[in-house]
Write a protein that holds these residues in place. Structure first.
Motif, PDB file in Angstrom:
ATOM      1  N   SER A 248       0.848  -1.185   0.000  1.00 32.81           N
ATOM      2  CA  SER A 248       0.000   0.000   0.000  1.00 32.81           C
ATOM      3  C   SER A 248       0.889   1.243   0.000  1.00 32.81           C
ATOM      4  CB  SER A 248      -0.914   0.015   1.225  1.00 32.81           C
ATOM      5  OG  SER A 248      -0.151   0.231   2.399  1.00 32.81           O
ATOM      6  N   ILE A 249       0.299   2.387  -0.306  1.00 31.39           N
ATOM      7  CA  ILE A 249       1.038   3.645  -0.298  1.00 31.39           C
ATOM      8  C   ILE A 249       1.593   3.943   1.085  1.00 31.39           C
ATOM      9  CG2 ILE A 249       0.788   6.147  -0.556  1.00 31.39           C
ATOM     10  CD1 ILE A 249       1.010   4.708  -3.181  1.00 31.39           C
ATOM     11  N   GLU A 250       0.889   3.514   2.125  1.00 28.27           N
ATOM     12  CA  GLU A 250       1.351   3.744   3.491  1.00 28.27           C
ATOM     13  C   GLU A 250       2.718   3.103   3.737  1.00 28.27           C
ATOM     14  OE1 GLU A 250       0.113   5.540   6.210  1.00 28.27           O
ATOM     15  OE2 GLU A 250      -1.019   6.436   4.560  1.00 28.27           O
ATOM     16  N   ASP A 251       2.980   2.010   3.044  1.00 27.20           N
ATOM     17  CA  ASP A 251       4.257   1.321   3.213  1.00 27.20           C
ATOM     18  C   ASP A 251       5.435   2.155   2.726  1.00 27.20           C
ATOM     19  OD1 ASP A 251       3.037  -0.860   4.306  1.00 27.20           O
ATOM     20  OD2 ASP A 251       3.041  -2.057   2.468  1.00 27.20           O
ATOM     21  N   LEU A 252       5.171   3.142   1.858  1.00 29.70           N
ATOM     22  CA  LEU A 252       6.252   3.984   1.356  1.00 29.70           C
ATOM     23  C   LEU A 252       6.983   4.707   2.477  1.00 29.70           C
ATOM     24  CD1 LEU A 252       4.734   5.640  -1.846  1.00 29.70           C
ATOM     25  CD2 LEU A 252       6.753   4.187  -1.749  1.00 29.70           C
ATOM     26  N   LYS A 253       6.279   4.999   3.553  1.00 32.73           N
ATOM     27  CA  LYS A 253       6.872   5.735   4.670  1.00 32.73           C
ATOM     28  C   LYS A 253       8.006   4.954   5.318  1.00 32.73           C
ATOM     29  CE  LYS A 253       2.489   8.093   5.573  1.00 32.73           C
ATOM     30  NZ  LYS A 253       1.359   8.270   6.501  1.00 32.73           N
ATOM     31  N   LYS A 254       8.029   3.657   5.097  1.00 32.32           N
ATOM     32  CA  LYS A 254       9.097   2.831   5.661  1.00 32.32           C
ATOM     33  C   LYS A 254      10.390   2.968   4.851  1.00 32.32           C
ATOM     34  CE  LYS A 254       5.672  -0.689   6.934  1.00 32.32           C
ATOM     35  NZ  LYS A 254       5.243  -2.096   6.698  1.00 32.32           N
ATOM     36  N   PHE A 255      10.264   3.443   3.624  1.00 26.93           N
ATOM     37  CA  PHE A 255      11.406   3.451   2.721  1.00 26.93           C
ATOM     38  C   PHE A 255      11.948   4.833   2.399  1.00 26.93           C
ATOM     39  CE2 PHE A 255       8.943  -0.362   1.796  1.00 26.93           C
ATOM     40  CZ  PHE A 255       9.914  -1.342   1.827  1.00 26.93           C
ATOM     41  N   HIS A 256      11.129   5.870   2.548  1.00 33.93           N
ATOM     42  CA  HIS A 256      11.544   7.181   2.076  1.00 33.93           C
ATOM     43  C   HIS A 256      11.272   8.273   3.099  1.00 33.93           C
ATOM     44  CE1 HIS A 256      12.401   5.706  -1.930  1.00 33.93           C
ATOM     45  NE2 HIS A 256      11.257   5.063  -1.899  1.00 33.93           N
ATOM     46  N   ALA A 257      12.206   9.198   3.175  1.00 31.78           N
ATOM     47  CA  ALA A 257      12.038  10.363   4.030  1.00 31.78           C
ATOM     48  C   ALA A 257      10.993  11.298   3.409  1.00 31.78           C
ATOM     49  CB  ALA A 257      13.368  11.088   4.185  1.00 31.78           C
ATOM     50  N   PRO A 258      10.344  12.135   4.219  1.00 33.48           N
ATOM     51  CA  PRO A 258       9.269  13.015   3.732  1.00 33.48           C
ATOM     52  C   PRO A 258       9.577  13.819   2.475  1.00 33.48           C
ATOM     53  CG  PRO A 258       9.355  13.083   6.106  1.00 33.48           C
ATOM     54  CD  PRO A 258      10.527  12.234   5.667  1.00 33.48           C
ATOM     55  N   PRO A 259      10.803  14.364   2.277  1.00 37.99           N
ATOM     56  CA  PRO A 259      11.030  15.151   1.059  1.00 37.99           C
ATOM     57  C   PRO A 259      10.818  14.368  -0.236  1.00 37.99           C
ATOM     58  CG  PRO A 259      12.765  15.563   2.653  1.00 37.99           C
ATOM     59  CD  PRO A 259      11.978  14.395   3.173  1.00 37.99           C
TER      60      PRO A 259
ATOM     61  N   GLU B 203       4.944   8.710  -4.044  1.00 41.80           N
ATOM     62  CA  GLU B 203       3.508   8.437  -3.913  1.00 41.80           C
ATOM     63  C   GLU B 203       2.792   8.777  -5.217  1.00 41.80           C
ATOM     64  OE1 GLU B 203      -0.293   9.733  -1.084  1.00 41.80           O
ATOM     65  OE2 GLU B 203       1.756  10.293  -0.541  1.00 41.80           O
ATOM     66  N   ASP B 204       3.143   9.906  -5.809  1.00 39.16           N
ATOM     67  CA  ASP B 204       2.532  10.294  -7.083  1.00 39.16           C
ATOM     68  C   ASP B 204       2.881   9.321  -8.193  1.00 39.16           C
ATOM     69  OD1 ASP B 204       1.406  12.507  -5.903  1.00 39.16           O
ATOM     70  OD2 ASP B 204       2.943  13.910  -6.589  1.00 39.16           O
ATOM     71  N   TYR B 205       4.149   8.891  -8.226  1.00 36.83           N
ATOM     72  CA  TYR B 205       4.587   8.019  -9.310  1.00 36.83           C
ATOM     73  C   TYR B 205       4.039   6.600  -9.193  1.00 36.83           C
ATOM     74  CZ  TYR B 205       7.945  11.798 -10.153  1.00 36.83           C
ATOM     75  OH  TYR B 205       8.532  13.014 -10.405  1.00 36.83           O
ATOM     76  N   CYS B 206       3.668   6.188  -8.005  1.00 37.37           N
ATOM     77  CA  CYS B 206       3.101   4.847  -7.817  1.00 37.37           C
ATOM     78  C   CYS B 206       1.590   4.819  -8.034  1.00 37.37           C
ATOM     79  CB  CYS B 206       3.425   4.329  -6.413  1.00 37.37           C
ATOM     80  SG  CYS B 206       5.101   3.712  -6.225  1.00 37.37           S
ATOM     81  N   GLN B 207       1.002   5.969  -8.281  1.00 39.46           N
ATOM     82  CA  GLN B 207      -0.432   6.031  -8.552  1.00 39.46           C
ATOM     83  C   GLN B 207      -0.636   6.378 -10.027  1.00 39.46           C
ATOM     84  OE1 GLN B 207      -3.042   7.465  -5.212  1.00 39.46           O
ATOM     85  NE2 GLN B 207      -1.157   8.496  -4.573  1.00 39.46           N
TER      86      GLN B 207
END
Length: 257
Positions: free
Chosen positions: A170-181, A187-191
């Motif tokens: 899920s998109i929420e999982d991205l937070k485990k891999f990437h810093a906020p910047p 997130e945009d590129y995965c949608q």
């Protein structure tokens, strides 16, 4: 001169030992990471724009490789389209790269436009069937399959686990891999406009797979299917084809979702 004899013996033993290491047979088979297509121009991007979101800020110029890469991201992998930009740089880099990769852009039924990035654990440059490739465009190195010289076989290379793609549910999982910047861009590129999320199947049609070493290695990935045909065609399936839609991108690439 006699004092040199023990030293020469020691050097000979070390050289023999290092040669044995270079021929290691017990390296594990690599696992799938991402897909690369060798393309000549950006018309393919226009065909994909109705269903895929291009990672615009991820475009990478490989000055010393003579190429530029563009990327489409998905939950479990990414697709890289690689373009030739400098023929001279490609020719200069071919020896260290391990093949004349300029051939991959030829429009011929004998040429395989497919490359696959793999994961090798352990990442070991002494494996028998690979050689390390150091690029001035990247501080790290890759392990290139020695059979990449065959332009009618898939080009395969491996990178260490720290450079492999993240896998998310899920998109929420991205937070485990990437810093906020970086999070918003990823997130945009995965949608995607089509709602596509995961690559779930890859059918490859082509001639004489039984004679191609790299394709045999790739066939160990269970969801990749090889089927004999007179010319190369690639069919990517996303989300188990649950929307029952198909996009024919060109004569050699089809998307099912």
């Amino acid at each position: 001169m006699n004092n040199m004899r023990p030293l020469l013996i020691t050097v000979t033993i070390l050289f023999s030992f290092s040669s044995l290491l270079a021929q290691k047979n017990d390296c594990k088979s690599p696992s799938f990471d991402h897909i690369v297509f060798f393309v000549n121009d950006t018309t393919i991007e226009n065909s994909l724009s109705p269903i895929f979101t291009l990672g615009e800020k991820l475009t990478t110029v490989h000055q010393h490789q003579g190429t530029t890469s563009k990327f489409y991201l998905f939950y479990n992998t990414f697709i890289e389209f690689i373009y030739p930009t400098d023929t001279s740089a490609i020719k200069l880099n071919s020896v260290s790269f391990g093949s004349n990769y300029f051939e991959r852009w030829q429009d011929s039924i004998e040429v395989c436009k497919l490359g696959v990035g793999m994961i090798r654990e352990p990442f070991d440059s002494t494996c028998k069937d690979v050689h390390p490739y150091y690029s001035k465009d990247n501080p790290d190195y890759y392990l290139m399959e020695k059979n990449n010289q065959n332009k009618s076989d898939v080009l395969i290379y491996s990178s260490s686990s720290k450079h492999t793609y993240f896998k998310i549910d899920s998109i929420e999982d991205l937070k485990k891999f990437h810093a906020p910047p970086f999070l918003k861009d990823f997130e945009d590129y995965c949608q995607h406009p089509s709602g596509i999320k995961k690559l779930t199947g890859f059918r490859i049609k082509g001639p004489s797979f039984e004679t191609k070493v790299n394709f045999k290695l790739l066939s160990e990935t269970t969801w990749i299917e090889l089927k004999n045909s007179s010319r190369f065609k690639f069919i990517l399936e996303f989300d188990n084809h649950n929307q029952n839609k198909t996009l024919k991108v060109n004569k050699w690439l089809k998307i099912k979702y």
